[in-house]
Design an enzyme around this catalytic site. Structure first.
Site, PDB file in Angstrom:
ATOM      1  N   THR A 123       0.909  -1.195  -0.073  1.00 34.48           N
ATOM      2  CA  THR A 123      -0.293   0.053   0.066  1.00 34.48           C
ATOM      3  C   THR A 123       0.896   1.249   0.028  1.00 34.48           C
ATOM      4  O   THR A 123       0.322   2.318   0.289  1.00 34.48           O
ATOM      5  CB  THR A 123      -0.978  -0.004   1.150  1.00 34.48           C
ATOM      6  OG1 THR A 123      -0.109  -0.370   2.284  1.00 34.48           O
ATOM      7  CG2 THR A 123      -1.784  -1.076   1.184  1.00 34.48           C
ATOM      8  N   GLU A 124       2.244   1.168  -0.195  1.00 31.98           N
ATOM      9  CA  GLU A 124       2.874   2.423  -0.053  1.00 31.98           C
ATOM     10  C   GLU A 124       2.566   3.422  -0.976  1.00 31.98           C
ATOM     11  O   GLU A 124       2.469   4.543  -0.499  1.00 31.98           O
ATOM     12  CB  GLU A 124       4.335   1.989  -0.475  1.00 31.98           C
ATOM     13  CG  GLU A 124       5.415   1.264   0.624  1.00 31.98           C
ATOM     14  CD  GLU A 124       4.846  -0.223   0.675  1.00 31.98           C
ATOM     15  OE1 GLU A 124       5.714  -0.881   1.794  1.00 31.98           O
ATOM     16  OE2 GLU A 124       4.166  -0.780  -0.027  1.00 31.98           O
TER      17      GLU A 124
END
Length: 245
Positions: A123-124
């Site tokens: 989810t960066e």
């Protein structure tokens, strides 16, 4: 912070750091040190306490610490990831719940990954931070061509979706997860330890070659972006969106 127990020579490491086992500099440093300390175990099983394997990087610490914290956090992340990826003995990840962002990277660094629930994913980009080369290449080793969609989509996968792309190897009922992980670790111990270690190094060599080529190009820019004021604002907005649900 990390509980260690012995199961017939297999070291069970349990992340026990707050409600979601968020990754901060201290936990990552302790993980690397613990993995070095169990170098002579027959095998290693890594799991999390509570309902999360690890929900990822402690973003509040990144926001509060700014550039000075990022300068020490990123090397700790690299060291822990590689300590897990390069551990000479069999390493099984018992993914007992959410494994997001850095938590997903740690799971991907394990030789075999069993999952019992929660979600997993990178989810960066949704949080507004780039990938260090070490993390990117460790996950590429795990999922191959599926990496692009995993990174650029920045979403969460259900266990069955993760199974379909090879991010996890098997789905296990929660009450059976640790027993299954210890059994799988014991099965991997059938090969002589030096043969297993050499085979692992051979399999990991392409990932290390990519890391070696990418880090001189990427690490400075990654640190710059993690340290930027804009990133701090983006992370605050991301955390606020998570609280709103």
């Amino acid at each position: 912070m990390i509980d260690v127990s012995d199961h017939d020579g297999i070291a069970l490491l349990t992340l026990d750091h707050g409600p979601v086992n968020a990754l901060d500099r201290e936990l990552l440093t302790r993980l690397a040190e613990t993995l070095e300390a169990v170098a002579d175990a027959r095998a290693v099983v890594l799991t999390g306490s509570g309902r999360s394997f690890s929900a990822g990087v402690d973003l509040k610490r990144v926001i509060e610490g700014g550039a000075a914290y990022a300068e020490t956090f990123l090397p700790a992340l690299h060291r822990a990831t590689l300590a897990l990826f390069d551990h000479p003995r069999p390493v099984v990840g018992a993914v007992n719940g959410h494994a997001l962002a850095g938590g997903c990277v740690l799971a991907a660094a394990c030789d075999v990954r069993l999952m019992s629930g929660g979600s997993i994913g990178l989810t960066e980009l949704a949080a507004g931070v780039p990938f260090p080369a070490v993390c990117l290449e460790v996950v590429r080793h795990a999922v191959g061509p599926a990496l692009d969609a995993l990174v650029l989509g920045a979403g969460r996968l259900a266990p069955r979706q993760a199974l379909a792309i090879g991010l996890v190897h098997a789905l296990v009922e929660p009450e059976e997860l640790l027993a299954a992980a210890l059994l799988r670790a014991n099965e991997l111990c059938r090969a002589p330890s030096d043969v297993y270690a050499l085979s692992k190094r051979q399999l990991h060599r392409p990932a290390h070659q990519r890391i070696g080529a990418a880090r001189p190009l990427d690490d400075g820019e990654v640190l710059k972006l993690w340290s930027a004021e804009r990133t701090g604002r983006t992370l605050r907005e991301y955390l606020a969106s998570l609280r709103r649900g």
